[in-house]
Each structure stands twice: as structure tokens, then as C-alpha cells.
Scaffold this active site. Structure first.
Site, PDB file in Angstrom:
ATOM      1  N   GLY A  38      34.778  59.256  74.471  1.00 26.88           N
ATOM      2  CA  GLY A  38      35.595  60.126  73.640  1.00 26.88           C
ATOM      3  C   GLY A  38      34.800  60.988  72.705  1.00 26.88           C
ATOM      4  N   HIS A  77      30.108  66.357  77.593  1.00 27.87           N
ATOM      5  CA  HIS A  77      31.186  65.647  76.901  1.00 27.87           C
ATOM      6  C   HIS A  77      31.619  64.489  77.785  1.00 27.87           C
ATOM      7  CE1 HIS A  77      34.659  65.081  74.229  1.00 27.87           C
ATOM      8  NE2 HIS A  77      35.318  64.784  75.337  1.00 27.87           N
ATOM      9  N   CYS A  78      31.487  63.277  77.266  1.00 26.79           N
ATOM     10  CA  CYS A  78      31.807  62.072  78.037  1.00 26.79           C
ATOM     11  C   CYS A  78      33.189  61.572  77.631  1.00 26.79           C
ATOM     12  CB  CYS A  78      30.754  60.999  77.801  1.00 26.79           C
ATOM     13  SG  CYS A  78      31.055  59.486  78.736  1.00 26.79           S
ATOM     14  N   PRO A  79      34.176  61.609  78.524  1.00 32.84           N
ATOM     15  CA  PRO A  79      35.514  61.106  78.147  1.00 32.84           C
ATOM     16  C   PRO A  79      35.551  59.598  77.966  1.00 32.84           C
ATOM     17  CG  PRO A  79      35.463  61.706  80.473  1.00 32.84           C
ATOM     18  CD  PRO A  79      34.157  62.146  79.896  1.00 32.84           C
TER      19      PRO A  79
END
Length: 352
Positions: A192, A187-189
Site C-alpha cells: 500500500g 508502487h507496490c499494492p
């Protein structure tokens, strides 16, 4: 006496076969069939549908409101920072660099403006694809009842205790996106969104475009800074031959630092853009190399972290060709070249 001795072992065998403890009985979540085991096992696989079950799996409570808000705020903050940085590099670079470029020649200015526009459009488009495209939600599948579930219909499926639904192999549940993702990498912040089967290619292309754009921005800003930098003054240049190397280095650093005070606003923006582009380029290049190496191995980041010693697929350049969807002539050329290299290595090893 001889007949009694022969009958006693038979009675013991019958007792061992028929006495099965109730603790070793379980129900498959996939097809609902009742399973019986000769020994206790915390994880078991159904012989009919192939579903994998953990004996202690129970539905989990949803995350708290504070935890969900924190994840949402974190993703929004990182996305905002990244978008503002990209806009600053594009707008600040055009404002600071291209007056210097156009002073060389009009053709040079138009050429570099075209290159900058193409890189900007390509980077923003790939970012939007990676950010707004679904990462890969598992398709709906029938489960829970024997008549609906056929033979090996749920092969290696597990049960997601968060979604309370079947989870296919190589899928993981993301607590930020609140869904399971097929072939989830991470999951890449900064986008998003999760990186999964549907947007993994767009994410890697975005990394490639960022590395290319930052390299171009660093070269252009350093070039423009060199042309507008105030003249350097070396008062002790005549005595450099008598000074040590450390003193000469300190004299040069002092002269550069003193001339930096006379930089204009355009020069300060250029220096900042040069350092920012180089630092971001170094970090993204490391992430890109990691992604390409995992794709070459036929693996994902989460699978590599959970089981680093297991081999999930066949290694080779064919994984990269399949991942990027190269045209058939190019893929045939690349795969033919790699296969030729492998044959040469094998023949050399046989000769040795």
C-alpha cells in the site's frame, strides 16, 4: 558595382541575426527568465538555473473520485490478503508442524519455535517499515523568481504537472499516493505504498525475509507431512517388474491420492502450507532477483522501463554495498575483492 555586391550579403546577415520569431520565445518556470531560441524545440533547458521545461506543459486536473477510490480499494485488498496469508502461515504452521517436532525431542521443538519466532518478527517488522515509512517526498525548494534561484540551483529539475511543484531528477509522481517520490522504483499494492529512496532498503529486506521464511515453512511442512501421512497401499507391487513405466507411475499416483482421503485436518493444512509456501517463494524469489539486479546496475524499475538502453549509473558491487549500508570492514573487504577480480580480468585481456 563591386561595393554594392559586397554590401548586399552584409544586409542579409544582419536580417538573419535580428529577426527572431516570437514563437521561439519562452519563460523558464524555475527562475522566470525569458528564453530566446534560434529554432523551435518542445523541450528546453534554462542556461541559468538548469531547469528543464516542456513547451506544452500545463497543470493537469486531479484524478476523479472514482479513480482515487478504486486505487485505495485495490491497495487495501492486496494488503489485507498479504497480512492474512502471513498470519495463516505463522499460526497454521505452529498448530500443524510443532506437535510433530516436539514428538522428536523437546530441544528440537524449542529450537524450531525460536527460529520461527525470529523469522516471523523479522518479516513483520520489515513489512511495517516498508509499508508505513514515507517513500521519499522531495524537499521544499525555492523556485519561480530569478532573485531567489541561483546559478544551476534547479539543475535537471522538471515541473510536475500534477503537484504543480518542482520535481528533482529520478523522481516520479505516483497517482496512488498523490505525491512525487524521489528515486521511485514502483508502487507496490501489497504494501500500500510506493517503493522509493526512503523505504527501498526495507522493501528488499522484506523480500529476503519472505523468501527465507517461505523456504523454512516449506521444509518444515513437507517434513511434518511425511511423518503424519497415512500408510500407502500398493496392491500390485509384485507385478511392477512386468508393467510399463507409465502404469507404475499411475499406480503410485493412485495410491497417494487414495491415501490423501484419510488425511486429518492437520495433514490438509500441512499440504496446503507446503504448496502455498513453494509457490509464493518462487514468485518472490523472481522479484528479489530483479530488484538486486537493478540495484547492481544503479537503476530503478521505472527508469529501466522508460529508458532501458540508457545507463543511469556505474554498475558494480559497490552499489549493493552502498544500498545495504554494510559496515566499513565488510564493505572494504567486498569492494577489495571485486576490484581485484576486475584487475585480473583487465590484465588477462591485455595479455590476450
Amino acid at each position: 558595382m563591386g561595393e554594392q555586391q559586397q554590401q548586399e550579403p552584409l544586409l542579409e546577415v544582419e536580417q538573419c541575426v535580428t529577426s527572431i520569431p516570437e514563437d521561439h520565445e519562452a519563460t523558464c518556470w524555475g527562475c522566470g527568465l525569458r528564453l530566446v531560441f534560434s529554432s523551435y524545440s518542445p523541450v528546453y533547458k534554462c542556461g541559468w538555473c538548469g531547469a528543464v521545461t516542456q513547451s506544452n506543459q500545463t497543470s493537469r486536473k486531479p484524478d476523479t473520485v472514482c479513480f482515487s477510490h478504486w486505487r485505495r480499494f485495490r491497495d487495501g485488498f492486496f494488503v489485507t490478503v498479504l497480512v492474512l496469508f502471513m498470519l495463516f502461515v505463522i499460526c497454521g504452521g505452529v498448530w500443524a508442524v510443532y506437535p510433530v517436532v516436539f514428538s522428536i525431542s523437546i530441544f528440537c521443538g524449542i529450537f524450531h519455535c525460536t527460529v520461527a519466532a525470529l523469522l516471523s518478527i523479522f518479516t513483520i517488522a520489515s513489512y511495517c517499515l516498508a509499508s508505513f515509512r514515507s517513500a521519499g517526498t522531495p524537499a521544499g525548494i525555492r523556485w519561480g523568481s530569478y532573485p531567489m534561484v541561483g546559478k544551476n540551483y534547479l539543475e535537471n529539475y522538471t515541473f510536475c504537472t500534477y503537484c504543480s511543484k518542482p520535481k528533482p531528477p529520478r523522481a516520479h509522481h505516483c497517482r496512488s499516493c498523490k505525491t512525487c517520490v524521489v528515486d521511485m522504483d514502483h508502487h507496490c499494492p501489497f504494501i500500500g505504498n510506493c517503493v522509493g529512496a526512503s523505504n527501498h532498503r526495507a522493501f528488499v529486506i522484506f523480500l529476503i525475509s519472505v523468501v527465507t521464511s517461505c523456504s523454512y515453512a516449506a521444509i518444515m511442512t513437507i517434513y511434518a507431512s511425511y511423518h503424519i501421512w497415512p500408510p500407502l497401499v500398493f496392491p500390485n507391487v509384485s507385478s511392477y517388474g512386468q508393467m510399463g513405466s507409465k502404469k507404475v507411475l499411475m499406480e503410485i499416483i493412485t495410491s497417494v491420492a487414495s491415501s490423501a482421503f484419510f488425511l486429518s485436518a492437520r495433514g490438509i493444512i500441512l499440504v496446503y502450507l507446503a504448496f502455498a509456501s513453494l509457490s509464493v517463494n518462487a514468485g518472490i524469489a523472481v522479484l528479489l532477483c530483479q530488484q538486486l539486479s537493478l540495484i547492481y546496475e544503479g537503476n530503478t524499475y521505472l527508469s529501466h522501463i522508460s529508458s532501458p538502453t540508457d545507463i543511469h549509473g556505474e554498475r558494480g558491487s559497490r552499489n549493493l554495498v552502498r544500498f545495504f549500508g554494510c559496515p566499513y570492514p565488510l564493505s572494504r573487504l567486498l569492494l577489495g575483492y571485486t576490484n581485484t577480480g576486475k584487475l585480473q580480468d583487465n590484465s588477462g585481456s591485455k595479455l590476450l
